[in-house]
Enzyme design. Structure first.
Site, PDB file in Angstrom:
ATOM      1  N   SER A 118       0.819  -1.211   0.000  1.00  0.00           N
ATOM      2  CA  SER A 118       0.000   0.000   0.000  1.00  0.00           C
ATOM      3  C   SER A 118       0.854   1.261   0.000  1.00  0.00           C
ATOM      4  CB  SER A 118      -0.905   0.030   1.238  1.00  0.00           C
ATOM      5  OG  SER A 118      -1.717  -1.118   1.301  1.00  0.00           O
TER       6      SER A 118
HETATM    7  N1  SAH Z   1      -0.720  -4.937   3.897  1.00  0.00           N
HETATM    8  C1  SAH Z   1       0.051  -5.280   2.708  1.00  0.00           C
HETATM    9  C2  SAH Z   1      -0.598  -4.863   1.396  1.00  0.00           C
HETATM   10  C3  SAH Z   1      -1.938  -5.422   1.200  1.00  0.00           C
HETATM   11  S1  SAH Z   1      -2.367  -5.855  -0.446  1.00  0.00           S
HETATM   12  C4  SAH Z   1       1.447  -4.711   2.798  1.00  0.00           C
HETATM   13  O1  SAH Z   1       1.780  -4.034   3.771  1.00  0.00           O
HETATM   14  O2  SAH Z   1       2.234  -4.968   1.873  1.00  0.00           O
HETATM   15  C5  SAH Z   1      -3.676  -6.948   0.017  1.00  0.00           C
HETATM   16  C6  SAH Z   1      -3.228  -8.334   0.362  1.00  0.00           C
HETATM   17  O3  SAH Z   1      -4.361  -9.037   0.860  1.00  0.00           O
HETATM   18  C7  SAH Z   1      -2.728  -9.139  -0.833  1.00  0.00           C
HETATM   19  O4  SAH Z   1      -1.462  -9.656  -0.549  1.00  0.00           O
HETATM   20  C8  SAH Z   1      -3.753 -10.255  -0.971  1.00  0.00           C
HETATM   21  O5  SAH Z   1      -3.226 -11.462  -1.433  1.00  0.00           O
HETATM   22  C9  SAH Z   1      -4.266 -10.382   0.445  1.00  0.00           C
HETATM   23  N2  SAH Z   1      -5.592 -10.985   0.604  1.00  0.00           N
HETATM   24  C10 SAH Z   1      -6.667 -10.863  -0.196  1.00  0.00           C
HETATM   25  N3  SAH Z   1      -7.696 -11.553   0.313  1.00  0.00           N
HETATM   26  C11 SAH Z   1      -7.280 -12.112   1.474  1.00  0.00           C
HETATM   27  C12 SAH Z   1      -7.900 -12.938   2.454  1.00  0.00           C
HETATM   28  N4  SAH Z   1      -9.161 -13.327   2.336  1.00  0.00           N
HETATM   29  N5  SAH Z   1      -7.175 -13.327   3.518  1.00  0.00           N
HETATM   30  C13 SAH Z   1      -5.868 -12.948   3.650  1.00  0.00           C
HETATM   31  N6  SAH Z   1      -5.233 -12.168   2.750  1.00  0.00           N
HETATM   32  C14 SAH Z   1      -5.925 -11.756   1.683  1.00  0.00           C
END
Ligand code: SAH
Length: 212
Positions: A58
């Site tokens: 992000s």
């Molecule tokens: N917080 C992260 C960026 C988030 S991007 C950072 O600091 O880099 C969103 C992430 O959520 C992605 O890696 C995606 O694979 C994950 N994601 C999506 N759906 C999810 C779920 N149901 N449970 C866990 N992770 C999930």
């Protein structure tokens, strides 16, 4: 222009981030350890970066804004849904300290592995990355003082509320991917839920095991 931790913190202050704990944590966290090699010059630029598998780390402003809403302090137990690169968890880990703990769920196995490796490189010990579908929370470690969701959720998931302590806070982007999302903060007060809308954001979608 060269981007540095210091220039980033200045920019976040300019954009309205006030919580000193959050600014200090961003100032201490080595974002270069959480991004692919090709982006080193942009490690402290205030925008999202591609981390593979269709996902992004992000924008630092979004990370700081959400963590400020979480009202983190030493010793708290936090669940993150969407570990991605592990950066958001790393920033939070500095604030909760060694008395606290972050459980970070990630649904894509390769990213769960990368996040764990990145956190290890950063010598962060109070974050556990688990490969799991966080749309159902993570019951094994519940209840949590705080829950943060870093992927767009089309609805509030009941499990998040259930796994939150009686005085807990949940922060999550509510909405479909194509419409953008509203940043929602929910404060639990016993059986009461108090919600606030903190403006528009854009996230990658929350997946579930079914549509993985
Ligand atoms: N917080 C992260 C960026 C988030 S991007 C950072 O600091 O880099 C969103 C992430 O959520 C992605 O890696 C995606 O694979 C994950 N994601 C999506 N759906 C999810 C779920 N149901 N449970 C866990 N992770 C999930």
């Amino acid at each position: 222009m060269a981007y540095t931790k210091e220039s980033l913190v200045k920019e976040l202050i300019g954009m309205g981030i006030k919580d000193r704990k959050v600014l200090d944590a961003v100032g201490k966290t080595k974002r270069e350890l959480f991004i692919p090699r090709g982006y080193m010059e942009e490690a402290y630029a205030n925008y999202p970066l591609y981390i593979g598998h269709g996902q992004t780390i992000s924008q630092p402003y979004t990370v700081a804004f959400m963590i400020e809403l979480l009202e983190l302090k030493k010793g708290l137990k936090v669940l993150e849904v969407g570990a991605g690169s592990g950066y958001n968890a790393a920033v939070m880990s500095t604030i909760v300290g060694k008395e606290g703990k972050i459980t970070a769920t990630e649904i894509i196995p390769e990213l769960a592995e990368t996040a764990a490796k990145n956190l290890e490189k950063a010598s962060i010990k109070n974050v556990a990355v688990v490969e799991a579908d966080g749309s159902r929370g993570y019951a094994k470690e519940a209840p949590y003082d705080r829950i943060i969701v870093t992927a767009a959720a089309p609805e509030l998931k009941q499990e998040w509320i259930e796994q939150l302590k009686g005085t807990g806070i949940l922060v999550f982007p509510l909405g479909e991917q194509h419409t953008g999302q509203a940043m929602i903060k929910i404060r639990k007060k016993g059986s009461e839920l108090i919600g606030e809308n903190h403006g528009s954001f854009m996230f990658v979608p929350l997946r579930t095991d079914k549509n993985k």
